[in-house]
Design a protein around this motif. Structure first.
Motif, PDB file in Angstrom:
ATOM      1  N   TRP A 152       0.851  -1.196   0.000  1.00 47.66           N
ATOM      2  CA  TRP A 152       0.000   0.000   0.000  1.00 47.66           C
ATOM      3  C   TRP A 152       0.880   1.237   0.000  1.00 47.66           C
ATOM      4  O   TRP A 152       1.549   1.527   0.977  1.00 47.66           O
ATOM      5  CB  TRP A 152      -0.907  -0.007   1.214  1.00 47.66           C
ATOM      6  N   LEU A 158      -1.510  -4.572   2.354  1.00 50.90           N
ATOM      7  CA  LEU A 158      -2.953  -4.776   2.417  1.00 50.90           C
ATOM      8  C   LEU A 158      -3.263  -6.266   2.456  1.00 50.90           C
ATOM      9  O   LEU A 158      -2.616  -7.055   1.760  1.00 50.90           O
ATOM     10  CB  LEU A 158      -3.638  -4.171   1.182  1.00 50.90           C
ATOM     11  N   GLY A 162      -8.582  -5.369   2.083  1.00 49.20           N
ATOM     12  CA  GLY A 162      -8.176  -3.979   1.926  1.00 49.20           C
ATOM     13  C   GLY A 162      -7.817  -3.301   3.238  1.00 49.20           C
ATOM     14  O   GLY A 162      -7.762  -2.074   3.308  1.00 49.20           O
ATOM     15  N   LEU A 179      -0.241  -0.774  -4.710  1.00 49.10           N
ATOM     16  CA  LEU A 179      -1.524  -0.090  -4.891  1.00 49.10           C
ATOM     17  C   LEU A 179      -1.456   1.318  -4.318  1.00 49.10           C
ATOM     18  O   LEU A 179      -0.803   1.564  -3.306  1.00 49.10           O
ATOM     19  CB  LEU A 179      -2.652  -0.877  -4.221  1.00 49.10           C
ATOM     20  N   MET A 190      -8.413  -2.134  -3.308  1.00 47.15           N
ATOM     21  CA  MET A 190      -8.168  -3.573  -3.304  1.00 47.15           C
ATOM     22  C   MET A 190      -9.230  -4.315  -4.112  1.00 47.15           C
ATOM     23  O   MET A 190      -8.927  -5.241  -4.875  1.00 47.15           O
ATOM     24  CB  MET A 190      -8.131  -4.096  -1.865  1.00 47.15           C
ATOM     25  N   TYR A 193      -8.534  -3.893  -7.750  1.00 44.30           N
ATOM     26  CA  TYR A 193      -7.391  -4.717  -8.141  1.00 44.30           C
ATOM     27  C   TYR A 193      -7.824  -6.167  -8.351  1.00 44.30           C
ATOM     28  O   TYR A 193      -7.469  -6.798  -9.361  1.00 44.30           O
ATOM     29  CB  TYR A 193      -6.298  -4.637  -7.077  1.00 44.30           C
TER      30      TYR A 193
END
Length: 283
Positions: A152, A158, A162, A179, A190, A193
């Protein structure tokens, strides 16, 4: 010869009846006194038995009350065995032991299981903790470690939900995708993704980075290739990217520098050449 019969006079008969009645009265009185004595004996016997029962019950209760602290002390034993179970890939087992140790000052029945679970689950690398006591002197602790799915930004990792948890050394997770996004939007990032990366897996590709800019526009990277998705219709735009990859990009992927899917009716591709190129395709 003449025989005369004489009948007793009235007074004689009365005296005879009186003597007979006296004898019967004495017999009745004697029987009544005997019954009274027998009843009295029975009453005292019953009272004695009741008193003996009460005395015995009192002795039992007294012995129980006297032995209660000893019994409780025997039941409420100190914890001398702690079993810690779970897979420890990133979390040092010593960290769990440090959380458990202060709670061991309490004996078996007074040990705060809920408090210990809360303390354990406050540790960043612990996803879930289950604590239970096993009489007479054992504490069982089962740990479920966090599973890092992505990095993160540059300050933590993460899990699949998330949730952000901080780590001291991110270099151990350099193989995880990176991310980006607003701190409060980590679960949404998340989720995006997981959804978008799933669409390119059949192509043999995997995202190495994904983020949302301050403007709200989404982008991701596959190795050195940057792909811009825009604000909306992300799934449809990903489907367009998949079609273009099969038709054009797959054979020239090593020459692709950037793909822009923000156009309504086309796609722009930048190449790793001096002049670059643009490919416009309708849906």
């Amino acid at each position: 010869m003449e025989t005369r019969l004489y009948a007793p006079d009235r007074d004689g008969r009365d005296r005879l009846k009186s003597r007979v009645a006296g004898r019967q009265a004495r017999k009745t009185h004697g029987a009544s006194r005997l019954e009274d004595r027998q009843a009295s004996v029975r009453r005292w016997t019953q009272r004695g038995a009741q008193a003996a029962k009460l005395l015995l019950a009192g002795m039992v209760i007294g012995a129980f009350v006297w032995s209660l602290p000893l019994l409780w002390n025997w039941l409420d034993r100190p914890i001398i065995s702690v079993k810690v179970e779970g897979e420890f890939r990133y979390l040092p087992k010593e960290t769990v032991e440090q959380q458990v140790t202060p709670f061991l000052a309490e004996r078996f029945f007074r040990l705060d299981v809920a408090g210990l679970q809360t303390a354990l689950q406050s540790v960043p690398w612990i996803s879930r903790a289950k604590v239970r006591k096993i009489w007479p002197e054992t504490l069982s602790v089962r740990i479920q470690e966090q599973v890092p799915v992505a990095r993160w930004k540059r300050g933590g990792v993460l899990n699949g939900d998330g949730e952000v948890f901080r780590v001291n050394d991110l270099s151990r997770f350099s193989d995880l995708p990176l991310l980006y996004g607003k701190e409060a939007a980590a679960p949404q990032v998340m989720q995006q993704y997981m959804t978008l990366n799933q669409q390119i897996r059949p192509l043999g590709l995997a995202m190495t980075a994904l983020g949302q800019r301050e403007t709200g526009s989404w982008w991701f990277q596959i190795g050195d290739v940057e792909v811009n998705l825009g604000h909306r219709d992300l799934v449809k735009r990903m489907q367009r990217f998949v079609r273009l990859y099969h038709v054009l990009l797959q054979k020239q992927w090593q020459d692709v520098r950037r793909v822009d899917l923000r156009y309504r009716d086309g796609i722009a591709v930048s190449w790793n050449t001096n002049d670059g190129s643009r490919v416009n395709r309708s849906n």
